[in-house]
Motif scaffolding. Sequence first.
Motif, mmCIF file in Angstrom:
data_model
loop_
_atom_site.group_PDB
_atom_site.id
_atom_site.type_symbol
_atom_site.label_atom_id
_atom_site.label_comp_id
_atom_site.label_asym_id
_atom_site.label_seq_id
_atom_site.Cartn_x
_atom_site.Cartn_y
_atom_site.Cartn_z
ATOM 1 N N MET A 109 -88.755 -9.203 15.498
ATOM 2 C CA MET A 109 -89.780 -9.666 14.660
ATOM 3 C C MET A 109 -89.344 -11.031 13.599
ATOM 4 S SD MET A 109 -90.789 -5.470 13.393
ATOM 5 C CE MET A 109 -92.708 -6.330 13.402
ATOM 6 N N ILE A 153 -90.881 -11.125 6.438
ATOM 7 C CA ILE A 153 -91.812 -9.464 7.523
ATOM 8 C C ILE A 153 -92.716 -9.200 6.816
ATOM 9 C CG2 ILE A 153 -90.072 -8.446 7.005
ATOM 10 C CD1 ILE A 153 -92.379 -8.550 10.196
ATOM 11 N N LEU A 175 -84.322 -8.192 13.703
ATOM 12 C CA LEU A 175 -85.384 -8.721 12.172
ATOM 13 C C LEU A 175 -84.452 -10.107 12.222
ATOM 14 C CD1 LEU A 175 -88.261 -9.585 10.524
ATOM 15 C CD2 LEU A 175 -86.531 -7.690 8.681
#
Lengths: 153, 219
Positions: free
Chosen positions: A129, A133, A108
């Motif tokens: 990702m 988020i 992330l």
Amino acid sequence: MSKQNAINEISGIQAYHKFNISKKNTFEMPSRVLLVDDEKEFVLTLSERLQMRDMATAVVYNGKSALDLIHNDAPEVMIIDLKMPGIDGMEVLKKVKQTQPEIKVIVLTGHGSEQDKQKCMDLGAFAYMQKPIDINRLSETLKKAHENITADE
Amino acid sequence: MVKDENVLTNEGMRFFGRMSATATHEIKNTLAIINESAGLLKDLSIMAEKGSPLPPARINDISRMLTRQVKRADLILKKLNRFSHSVDLSTEVADLEKTVSFVLDLASPLIEKQETAVKITAPVSPMMVTTNLFYLENMIWRAVETACCAAKEKKQVIISFGTDLTAPSIWFSMDTGKNTLMDDLFGSKEDRALMTYLDISIEKNKKNNGFGFLWPKCI
């Protein structure tokens, strides 16, 4: 403060902690999630929100602490940032996949390079990702990671 | 000559890209914190609707966190804006210490990643040069990066300035441990193109644990 808590506080490790308020069934989510990010406010807030969603989380602020922790107390899933001082996220991912490949790693990051994404996926990341988020998307990915682990077993 | 210009342009674009990527990465981090804070407020309000009391101290913490991150993002954008304006003029009078401080501030996330402390020893009086500001910033960054990589034992780099105001110079020194500095320091085509364009030469210091950029003496 217990001895273990005192050690954790000194080393910057927050032990797996769960204070759940939500009443839903928890079996579909990972029981132990380790978050690794040097952005303390981000990682602590995210951890709090995951705990509200029935996940036990632990937080560390650098790659070295992450590797130390998983050696003794492995999580099901790790959420790691890429850009960190010292051992960076890519290196952590590489080492985890070499030593404990059963741990699912979600990258992330705020870094948007396609090359980094490809490299992480090649190294065995479960997902890559981007920050910021959506918590529902992240929860969905964590659920899939847990399903993947259950299927492997 | 055309080849040199191409090398310089490509190097300048690489530098601009790297600094912009660093700044936008930092902004993404602040947005991520703002996003999580907003999400946490929403979670707390949902819990309050279900009967859990709202924790005033936590709400206050979140509010302060949001304010801090907005200020942080504003500072990053100010830096990025100032950096973007470095290309406005082909030559201008630049204060060397202020330019070095700005480059260190702009590249601070990259320096932190190297876990090296970079300190500036201020000159006795402001040291000015007439130069291209953007390429000066580019050269300073290359020097800081080189110095951080060479700092082995004590992860520390000291940046100081010469004392002769008519012959400006910047010096970078570090603890290189058992290693000595390479002879071909700043020998790449990009370094040579930058040094030629900026009219600077390079010298190692007497202890062989650092180097300096020297401008010609102004008479």
